[in-house]
Design a protein around this motif. Structure first.
Motif, PDB file in Angstrom:
ATOM      1  N   VAL A 108       0.845  -1.204   0.000  1.00 15.30           N
ATOM      2  CA  VAL A 108       0.000   0.000   0.000  1.00 15.30           C
ATOM      3  C   VAL A 108       0.882   1.256   0.000  1.00 15.30           C
ATOM      4  CG1 VAL A 108      -1.845   1.241   1.184  1.00 15.30           C
ATOM      5  CG2 VAL A 108      -1.828  -1.259   1.213  1.00 15.30           C
ATOM      6  N   VAL A 109       1.942   1.240   0.806  1.00 13.29           N
ATOM      7  CA  VAL A 109       2.823   2.417   0.877  1.00 13.29           C
ATOM      8  C   VAL A 109       3.528   2.616  -0.475  1.00 13.29           C
ATOM      9  CG1 VAL A 109       4.862   3.378   2.022  1.00 13.29           C
ATOM     10  CG2 VAL A 109       3.122   2.177   3.366  1.00 13.29           C
ATOM     11  N   ARG A 110       3.983   1.499  -1.055  1.00 12.78           N
ATOM     12  CA  ARG A 110       4.638   1.572  -2.375  1.00 12.78           C
ATOM     13  C   ARG A 110       3.676   2.168  -3.409  1.00 12.78           C
ATOM     14  NH1 ARG A 110       7.061  -3.889  -5.380  1.00 12.78           N
ATOM     15  NH2 ARG A 110       7.719  -2.911  -7.331  1.00 12.78           N
ATOM     16  N   THR A 111       2.399   1.842  -3.262  1.00 19.81           N
ATOM     17  CA  THR A 111       1.397   2.343  -4.199  1.00 19.81           C
ATOM     18  C   THR A 111       1.218   3.852  -4.050  1.00 19.81           C
ATOM     19  OG1 THR A 111       0.293   0.216  -4.085  1.00 19.81           O
ATOM     20  CG2 THR A 111      -1.003   2.050  -4.946  1.00 19.81           C
ATOM     21  N   ALA A 112       1.173   4.327  -2.807  1.00 23.77           N
ATOM     22  CA  ALA A 112       1.051   5.782  -2.594  1.00 23.77           C
ATOM     23  C   ALA A 112       2.276   6.480  -3.188  1.00 23.77           C
ATOM     24  CB  ALA A 112       0.911   6.080  -1.105  1.00 23.77           C
ATOM     25  N   ASP A 113       3.460   5.881  -2.996  1.00 28.47           N
ATOM     26  CA  ASP A 113       4.677   6.469  -3.581  1.00 28.47           C
ATOM     27  C   ASP A 113       4.591   6.486  -5.106  1.00 28.47           C
ATOM     28  OD1 ASP A 113       5.813   6.815  -1.098  1.00 28.47           O
ATOM     29  OD2 ASP A 113       6.968   4.953  -1.153  1.00 28.47           O
ATOM     30  N   PHE A 114       4.051   5.393  -5.648  1.00 25.85           N
ATOM     31  CA  PHE A 114       3.930   5.288  -7.107  1.00 25.85           C
ATOM     32  C   PHE A 114       3.002   6.378  -7.638  1.00 25.85           C
ATOM     33  CE2 PHE A 114       2.466   3.984 -11.183  1.00 25.85           C
ATOM     34  CZ  PHE A 114       3.461   3.204 -11.733  1.00 25.85           C
ATOM     35  N   ILE A 115       1.896   6.586  -6.935  1.00 22.11           N
ATOM     36  CA  ILE A 115       0.921   7.596  -7.391  1.00 22.11           C
ATOM     37  C   ILE A 115       1.589   8.984  -7.364  1.00 22.11           C
ATOM     38  CG2 ILE A 115      -1.269   8.752  -6.823  1.00 22.11           C
ATOM     39  CD1 ILE A 115      -2.168   5.964  -5.670  1.00 22.11           C
ATOM     40  N   ARG A 116       2.283   9.272  -6.258  1.00 16.26           N
ATOM     41  CA  ARG A 116       2.918  10.599  -6.150  1.00 16.26           C
ATOM     42  C   ARG A 116       3.974  10.799  -7.243  1.00 16.26           C
ATOM     43  NH1 ARG A 116       3.076  10.180   0.064  1.00 16.26           N
ATOM     44  NH2 ARG A 116       1.090  11.166   0.554  1.00 16.26           N
ATOM     45  N   TYR A 117       4.758   9.743  -7.482  1.00 12.80           N
ATOM     46  CA  TYR A 117       5.802   9.880  -8.511  1.00 12.80           C
ATOM     47  C   TYR A 117       5.148  10.077  -9.889  1.00 12.80           C
ATOM     48  CZ  TYR A 117      10.463   9.365 -10.510  1.00 12.80           C
ATOM     49  OH  TYR A 117      11.659   9.602 -11.153  1.00 12.80           O
ATOM     50  N   SER A 118       4.034   9.380 -10.118  1.00 11.43           N
ATOM     51  CA  SER A 118       3.336   9.520 -11.415  1.00 11.43           C
ATOM     52  C   SER A 118       2.830  10.945 -11.596  1.00 11.43           C
ATOM     53  CB  SER A 118       2.134   8.569 -11.507  1.00 11.43           C
ATOM     54  OG  SER A 118       2.563   7.256 -11.361  1.00 11.43           O
ATOM     55  N   ILE A 119       2.302  11.518 -10.506  1.00 10.21           N
ATOM     56  CA  ILE A 119       1.815  12.899 -10.582  1.00 10.21           C
ATOM     57  C   ILE A 119       2.980  13.808 -10.977  1.00 10.21           C
ATOM     58  CG2 ILE A 119       0.936  14.845  -9.218  1.00 10.21           C
ATOM     59  CD1 ILE A 119      -0.419  12.714  -7.360  1.00 10.21           C
ATOM     60  N   GLU A 120       4.088  13.635 -10.239  1.00 11.78           N
ATOM     61  CA  GLU A 120       5.210  14.555 -10.461  1.00 11.78           C
ATOM     62  C   GLU A 120       5.825  14.369 -11.851  1.00 11.78           C
ATOM     63  OE1 GLU A 120       7.132  13.828  -6.720  1.00 11.78           O
ATOM     64  OE2 GLU A 120       5.325  14.683  -5.809  1.00 11.78           O
ATOM     65  N   GLU A 121       5.895  13.121 -12.279  1.00  9.92           N
ATOM     66  CA  GLU A 121       6.438  12.862 -13.628  1.00  9.92           C
ATOM     67  C   GLU A 121       5.550  13.528 -14.678  1.00  9.92           C
ATOM     68  OE1 GLU A 121       9.303  10.987 -13.947  1.00  9.92           O
ATOM     69  OE2 GLU A 121       9.343  11.344 -16.095  1.00  9.92           O
ATOM     70  N   ALA A 122       4.231  13.349 -14.534  1.00 11.18           N
ATOM     71  CA  ALA A 122       3.316  13.932 -15.523  1.00 11.18           C
ATOM     72  C   ALA A 122       3.415  15.456 -15.518  1.00 11.18           C
ATOM     73  CB  ALA A 122       1.883  13.489 -15.232  1.00 11.18           C
ATOM     74  N   LEU A 123       3.594  16.024 -14.325  1.00 11.58           N
ATOM     75  CA  LEU A 123       3.689  17.486 -14.253  1.00 11.58           C
ATOM     76  C   LEU A 123       4.947  17.997 -14.953  1.00 11.58           C
ATOM     77  CD1 LEU A 123       2.618  18.175 -10.541  1.00 11.58           C
ATOM     78  CD2 LEU A 123       1.280  18.613 -12.608  1.00 11.58           C
ATOM     79  N   HIS A 124       5.958  17.115 -15.015  1.00 13.69           N
ATOM     80  CA  HIS A 124       7.231  17.573 -15.585  1.00 13.69           C
ATOM     81  C   HIS A 124       7.491  17.048 -16.994  1.00 13.69           C
ATOM     82  CE1 HIS A 124       7.824  18.313 -11.236  1.00 13.69           C
ATOM     83  NE2 HIS A 124       8.184  19.457 -11.765  1.00 13.69           N
ATOM     84  N   MET A 125       6.473  16.444 -17.605  1.00 13.32           N
ATOM     85  CA  MET A 125       6.666  15.984 -18.982  1.00 13.32           C
ATOM     86  C   MET A 125       6.269  17.114 -19.921  1.00 13.32           C
ATOM     87  SD  MET A 125       5.434  12.022 -18.804  1.00 13.32           S
ATOM     88  CE  MET A 125       5.510  11.611 -20.535  1.00 13.32           C
ATOM     89  N   HIS A 126       7.165  17.490 -20.790  1.00  8.97           N
ATOM     90  CA  HIS A 126       6.867  18.597 -21.700  1.00  8.97           C
ATOM     91  C   HIS A 126       6.983  18.108 -23.131  1.00  8.97           C
ATOM     92  CE1 HIS A 126       6.969  21.199 -18.268  1.00  8.97           C
ATOM     93  NE2 HIS A 126       8.157  20.719 -17.937  1.00  8.97           N
ATOM     94  N   GLY A 127       6.259  18.735 -23.993  1.00 13.05           N
ATOM     95  CA  GLY A 127       6.359  18.381 -25.411  1.00 13.05           C
ATOM     96  C   GLY A 127       7.637  18.967 -25.999  1.00 13.05           C
ATOM     97  N   GLU A 128       7.695  18.973 -27.329  1.00 18.14           N
ATOM     98  CA  GLU A 128       8.868  19.562 -27.968  1.00 18.14           C
ATOM     99  C   GLU A 128       8.416  20.391 -29.169  1.00 18.14           C
ATOM    100  OE1 GLU A 128      11.569  16.788 -29.795  1.00 18.14           O
ATOM    101  OE2 GLU A 128       9.971  15.453 -30.397  1.00 18.14           O
ATOM    102  N   SER A 129       9.289  21.245 -29.616  1.00 15.69           N
ATOM    103  CA  SER A 129       8.980  21.977 -30.840  1.00 15.69           C
ATOM    104  C   SER A 129      10.102  21.736 -31.840  1.00 15.69           C
ATOM    105  CB  SER A 129       8.825  23.467 -30.545  1.00 15.69           C
ATOM    106  OG  SER A 129      10.030  23.977 -30.047  1.00 15.69           O
ATOM    107  N   MET A 130       9.753  21.780 -33.125  1.00 13.53           N
ATOM    108  CA  MET A 130      10.750  21.519 -34.172  1.00 13.53           C
ATOM    109  C   MET A 130      10.617  22.578 -35.247  1.00 13.53           C
ATOM    110  SD  MET A 130       9.962  17.460 -34.520  1.00 13.53           S
ATOM    111  CE  MET A 130      11.296  16.933 -35.549  1.00 13.53           C
ATOM    112  N   MET A 131      11.735  23.062 -35.697  1.00 14.26           N
ATOM    113  CA  MET A 131      11.710  24.030 -36.790  1.00 14.26           C
ATOM    114  C   MET A 131      11.833  23.288 -38.117  1.00 14.26           C
ATOM    115  SD  MET A 131      11.365  26.964 -35.339  1.00 14.26           S
ATOM    116  CE  MET A 131      11.580  28.005 -36.783  1.00 14.26           C
ATOM    117  N   GLY A 132      11.132  23.779 -39.134  1.00 12.27           N
ATOM    118  CA  GLY A 132      11.107  23.094 -40.433  1.00 12.27           C
ATOM    119  C   GLY A 132      12.425  23.117 -41.167  1.00 12.27           C
TER     120      GLY A 132
END
Ligand code: NAP
Ligand code: G3H
Length: 483
Positions: A108-132
């Motif tokens: 259960v504790v590992r699961t709470a850690d997993f959820i928190r890490y998933s939140i933080e990872e998603a918050l820090h995932m950014h897209g990218e831009s490319m010039m033609g």
């Protein structure tokens, strides 16, 4: 409204409501060690599956527009609620799937850690831009913005052995990525899954985003998998079931984490004492009911006679009995599983394997069993037992160890024990498996590492970031900049 109908019957969760099924039928859940019923879950109907998927589709449209910070706030509450409920949930995990109480709490504790890490990872995932203009003939007047968008409704199907953790490991990335989830827990594990959903419902997640659909996989599984409203399936379970699902599902992305036959390759230069400790903890925790359990030892014949007594001594330290006493070796999930494991031992013994320790059984409690001189004609050399038995195959060279490793239908993980780091890397490079552990036991965690099964062990990748990626697709918006 609560998740319970009466003292032992649990409701299913749909469109923000706990309900009894119109089928009027329930599935009884029998504890592997108490050998009595621990409760019933609803056997839901196909119409109720339709309703769950419909409400998921509606809810997902709005959720996809909800800000990441808002999604995060719901999921943080979910993690907090799980921690508040950890004693209650651990007790249910223990009773329902026979896992030691302390290990259940760790889950259960590992699961709470997993959820928190998933939140933080998603918050820090950014897209990218490319010039033609980086492509020949391209121009600076084109700018591509590459972002990730949700897939829609994810079907999450989990196995019995981590009824909370391996379910939340699908739900958290899916929800953070903007998807809705229809969650089908394993029958043994469905009450634990219900409590996990209760923790999420208490976070007041918008209705419809998560549905809990209970019932036997053999009854509602195909209907769920083939449903046109499902946009992606994330499945963890046996190879046979995973293959069946892959054949049924059409034109949607699948992530399958399946069975394994992880070898521990022990070279002649290994620290044998250290290797023995890692191998036994890897092979026998929760009675070997882990996909990543070490399921065979491939030891160089020059050191085999030295390693075997060390393995035996480590096994003798293992406690056997009730999960209520935190025993390492506990009764297997059901009698059928114990029959299967016993059959593998009997076959090996008939064909000349030596029993170093064990080969004793009381109902579904199989005592830890070490088999030496196992050869390629024995089923236990190749099949996944999901039980507390460990075959030793003596090999004459690294090459033979690699051949036997790669001949397997599975390719989840492997361990290599050696003091020669160059050799370790050379072996790791030719092993056909998702991960190779050098001088350590095979295991999934830490949970932000990519977790991969190849061949019969699965397809696709899990692990926090990889799961989020698998539940989204890239979308390109091109800006054509005027002169
Ligand atoms: P399982 O029998 O394959 O069941 C897994 C899930 O599939 C359960 O929820 C089951 O529901 C459901 N199911 C059954 N038939 C279905 C169908 N036709 N359509 C859709 N779903 C269906 O596996 P298990 O006994 O729970 O778990 C043990 C196995 O899982 C082992 O082989 C182990 O190695 C593997 N596993 C792999 C990983 C990994 O990450 N690689 C992790 C854990 C476990 P019911 O329970 O209602 O039948
Ligand atoms: O049973 C399969 C799980 O993914 C194994 O996880 O290595 O943390 O026990 P674990």
């Amino acid at each position: 409204m609560t998740a319970k109908s009466n003292a032992s019957t649990y409701k299913f969760f749909i469109n923000g409501e706990w309900r009894e099924s119109k089928s009027g039928q329930t599935v009884d859940i029998v504890s592997p060690y108490l050998r009595t019923s621990v409760g019933q879950v609803q056997a839901i109907t196909q119409e109720e599956v339709d309703e769950a998927i419909k409400s998921a589709q509606v809810a997902q449209k709005e959720w996809a527009q909800t800000s990441l910070q808002d999604r995060a706030s719901y999921l943080y509450k979910w993690a907090d609620n799980l921690l508040d409920m950890q004693e209650v949930i651990a007790e249910i995990i223990m009773k329902e799937v026979g896992k030691g109480f302390q290990d259940a709490k760790k889950e259960v504790v590992r699961t709470a850690d997993f959820i928190r890490y998933s939140i933080e990872e998603a918050l820090h995932m950014h897209g990218e831009s490319m010039m033609g203009d980086s492509f020949p003939g391209g121009s600076k007047s084109k700018l591509a913005i590459v972002s990730r968008v949700p897939l829609g409704v994810i079907l999450a199907i989990s196995p019995f052995n981590y009824p909370v953790n391996l379910a939340a490991a699908k739900l958290a990335p899916a929800l953070m990525a903007g998807n809705a989830v229809v969650f089908k827990p394993a029958t043994n594990g469905a009450i634990s899954g219900t409590k996990m959903v209760e923790a999420l419902a208490k976070a007041e997640l918008p209705k419809g985003l998560i549905s809990l659909v209970t019932g036997r996989g053999s009854v509602i599984g195909d209907y769920l998998v083939e449903h046109k409203g499902i946009n992606m399936i994330s499945f963890t379970g046996g190879t046979k079931t995973g293959t069946h699902i892959a054949n049924k599902a059409t034109k949607i992305p699948l992530v399958l984490e399946l069975g394994g036959k992880d070898p521990a390759i022990v070279r002649e230069d290994a620290d044998l004492q250290d290797a023995a400790k890692h191998i036994i903890s890897g092979a026998f925790s929760y009675s070997g009911q882990r996909c990543t359990a070490i399921k065979r030892v491939l030891v160089n014949e020059k050191v085999a006679d030295e390693l075997v007594p060390l393995l035996k001594a480590e096994i003798e330290k293992l406690s056997v009995g009730s999960p209520e006493k935190d025993s390492v070796i506990v009764p297997l999930i059901d009698d059928k599983s114990a029959d299967f494991v016993q059959g593998l031992v009997d076959d090996a013994v008939d064909k000349g394997a030596t029993v170093v320790l064990g080969n004793k059984r009381e109902d579904n409690l199989i005592y830890p069993t070490l088999l030496d001189h196992v050869t390629g004609d024995m089923q236990v050399a190749w099949e996944e037992p999901f039980g507390p038995i460990l075959p030793i195959i003596r090999v004459s060279s690294d090459e033979e160890a690699i051949d036997i490793t790669n001949e397997s239908e599975f390719g989840l993980q492997a361990s290599v024990f050696t003091k020669d780091i160059n050799k370790a890397f050379n072996l790791a490079n030719v092993i056909d498996a998702g991960s190779v552990q050098i001088n350590g036991r095979t295991e999934r965690g830490p949970d932000h590492f990519p977790f991969i099964g190849v061949k019969g062990s699965g397809m696709g990748v899990q692990g926090v970031r990889k799961s989020i990626e698998s539940m989204t697709r890239e979308k390109v918006t091109v800006l054509n900049i005027g002169e």
